[in-house]
Design an enzyme around this catalytic site. Structure first.
Site, mmCIF file in Angstrom:
data_model
loop_
_atom_site.group_PDB
_atom_site.id
_atom_site.type_symbol
_atom_site.label_atom_id
_atom_site.label_comp_id
_atom_site.label_asym_id
_atom_site.label_seq_id
_atom_site.Cartn_x
_atom_site.Cartn_y
_atom_site.Cartn_z
ATOM 1 N N VAL A 153 -8.212 3.860 -4.754
ATOM 2 C CA VAL A 153 -9.194 2.793 -4.575
ATOM 3 C C VAL A 153 -8.613 1.929 -3.468
ATOM 4 O O VAL A 153 -7.516 1.395 -3.608
ATOM 5 C CB VAL A 153 -9.375 1.973 -5.864
ATOM 6 C CG1 VAL A 153 -10.336 0.820 -5.633
ATOM 7 C CG2 VAL A 153 -9.872 2.877 -6.977
ATOM 8 N N ILE A 170 0.733 6.833 0.417
ATOM 9 C CA ILE A 170 0.170 5.682 1.118
ATOM 10 C C ILE A 170 -1.301 5.541 0.747
ATOM 11 O O ILE A 170 -2.039 6.526 0.748
ATOM 12 C CB ILE A 170 0.252 5.876 2.657
ATOM 13 C CG1 ILE A 170 1.688 6.180 3.074
ATOM 14 C CG2 ILE A 170 -0.291 4.664 3.399
ATOM 15 C CD1 ILE A 170 1.799 6.789 4.465
ATOM 16 N N CYS A 171 -1.683 4.336 0.442
ATOM 17 C CA CYS A 171 -3.086 4.085 0.155
ATOM 18 C C CYS A 171 -3.710 3.465 1.402
ATOM 19 O O CYS A 171 -3.533 2.285 1.682
ATOM 20 C CB CYS A 171 -3.185 3.136 -1.038
ATOM 21 S SG CYS A 171 -4.856 2.622 -1.390
ATOM 22 N N ALA A 172 -4.357 4.293 2.199
ATOM 23 C CA ALA A 172 -4.997 3.802 3.428
ATOM 24 C C ALA A 172 -6.300 4.568 3.604
ATOM 25 O O ALA A 172 -6.314 5.799 3.523
ATOM 26 C CB ALA A 172 -4.086 4.023 4.637
ATOM 27 N N HIS A 209 0.817 -1.217 0.000
ATOM 28 C CA HIS A 209 0.000 0.000 0.000
ATOM 29 C C HIS A 209 0.846 1.261 0.000
ATOM 30 O O HIS A 209 0.324 2.354 0.207
ATOM 31 C CB HIS A 209 -0.940 0.028 1.207
ATOM 32 C CG HIS A 209 -1.957 -1.072 1.189
ATOM 33 N ND1 HIS A 209 -2.749 -1.370 2.261
ATOM 34 C CD2 HIS A 209 -2.313 -1.941 0.220
ATOM 35 C CE1 HIS A 209 -3.538 -2.389 1.961
ATOM 36 N NE2 HIS A 209 -3.280 -2.751 0.725
#
Ligand code: ZN
Ligand code: ZN
Ligand code: ZN
Lengths: 120, 158
Positions: free
Chosen positions: B152, B97-99, B90
Site C-alpha cells: 500500500v 522497497i515500497c515505491a 519506505h
C-alpha cells in the site's frame, strides 16, 4: 566538359509522419518509448517496417508502434493508460496508417562520368 | 513471451556503460557494479551532498522479469555482511522497497536508470530516518521477491 549519364539510381527514404515539426530523423522523440527502436524500424516482434507494423497515436498525441502499445494495453497493469502520461488511452484511428514519403525531394543521382584516359 | 524485447534491455545496458565511462553524463552517485546477463544487475547508490545518508553507500539489486519492460523489474536493497539497506520509512530491513514506481505506477517507458534516480531522490528527500511501520511483521512473512508483495503506497514524496 560533357557528362554522359550512363546510369543512375534514385534513393528515396520514407518515414512515418509523426506530426513533429522537426525534420531531424534521429531526434530522440523519433524512437518508440516502449521498445526504444526508431519509428522507421519495426517493433521487435515484426521483421519488416511499413504498413504491417504501423504506428498508433493516442488522443494525448503520444506515438508508439501499434504492436508495442497494444501489448502494454493488453496487460492489467496498464489500466488502459498511455505509458507516457497515464491518461486514458484513446486512439485517433484516422492516423493509423498514414505515412508520407516526405523525403522524396532528397533523390540522389549518381552518375558515372566518362573521362579521357579512364577505363572501366 | 517477449524475449524479443530483450534487445531493449541490452540497449539500456550499453547506454549505462557508455554513461558510466563519461563523468559528464553519469548520474552522480549511481554506479553499475555488475551486469553479467539480462537477469540481474547490481548498482551502488549514494546520495551526494547534504542528506541524512551522507557517506553511506547502498547496493541495489535489480531482477528482470522476462516480460520487461511490460512488467517492472524486482528492485531491492542488498542486505549482507558488507552492505546494509538504508533506514528509511519506505525501506524494510530485508531490503524491500515500497515505491509506487516499482508497482502500480510502473510504465514501459521508464528505465532502470529512472528507477535508480527515483530511489536516490527518495533517500535525498528523507526528513527522518525511521523504519516503516510494521517492519518486523513484514520481514517475518515477506516473500523472497518483493514483487509478490501487495504494497500500500504511502506518500511517495516523503
Ligand atoms: Zn515499439
Ligand atoms: Zn510490429
Ligand atoms: Zn500520452
Amino acid at each position: 566538359m560533357k557528362i554522359t549519364v550512363k546510369r543512375w539510381h534514385a534513393i528515396a527514404q520514407w518515414q512515418w509522419d509523426t506530426g513533429k515539426t522537426d525534420d531531424n530523423g534521429d531526434a530522440e522523440e523519433d524512437v518508440c518509448g516502449i521498445c526504444r527502436i526508431p519509428f522507421e524500424g519495426c517493433c521487435p516482434t515484426c521483421k519488416v517496417p511499413g504498413d504491417d507494423c504501423p504506428l498508433i497515436w493516442g488522443e494525448c498525441s503520444h506515438v508508439f508502434h501499434m504492436h508495442c502499445l497494444l501489448k502494454w494495453i493488453g496487460t492489467a497493469a496498464s489500466k488502459q493508460q498511455c505509458p507516457m502520461d497515464r491518461r486514458p488511452w484513446g486512439e485517433t484511428i484516422a492516423h493509423l496508417s498514414v505515412h508520407t514519403p516526405r523525403n522524396l525531394d532528397r533523390i540522389s543521382i549518381s552518375s558515372d562520368r566518362r573521362e579521357k584516359g579512364r577505363r572501366e | 513471451m517477449s524475449v524479443v524485447y530483450s534487445r531493449r534491455l541490452k540497449k539500456e545496458l550499453q547506454e549505462i556503460q557508455i554513461e558510466q565511462a563519461d563523468p559528464t553524463k553519469r548520474a552522480a552517485g549511481i554506479q553499475l557494479l555488475q551486469a553479467d546477463d539480462l537477469k540481474i544487475w547490481f548498482f551502488s547508490i549514494e546520495v551526494l551532498g547534504e542528506s541524512l545518508y551522507k557517506n553511506e553507500v547502498f547496493h541495489l539489486m535489480v531482477r528482470f522479469d522476462p516480460e520487461y519492460p511490460f512488467k517492472s523489474p524486482a528492485v531491492q536493497f542488498v542486505v549482507s555482511d558488507k552492505v546494509k539497506p538504508p533506514v528509511h520509512p519506505h525501506v524494510y530491513t530485508n531490503g524491500h522497497i515500497c515505491a509506487s514506481i516499482l508497482g502500480d505506477d510502473w510504465s514501459p517507458t521508464l528505465s532502470v536508470m529512472a528507477i535508480c534516480i527515483t530511489i536516490q531522490s527518495m533517500l535525498a528527500s528523507c526528513k527522518k530516518k525511521e523504519l516503516p511501520e510494521g517492519n518486523d511483521d513484514y520481514v517475518r512473512t515477506a516473500p523472497d521477491n518483493p514483487k509478490k508483495t501487495r504494497f500500500v503506497y504511502h506518500d511517495d514524496t516523503v
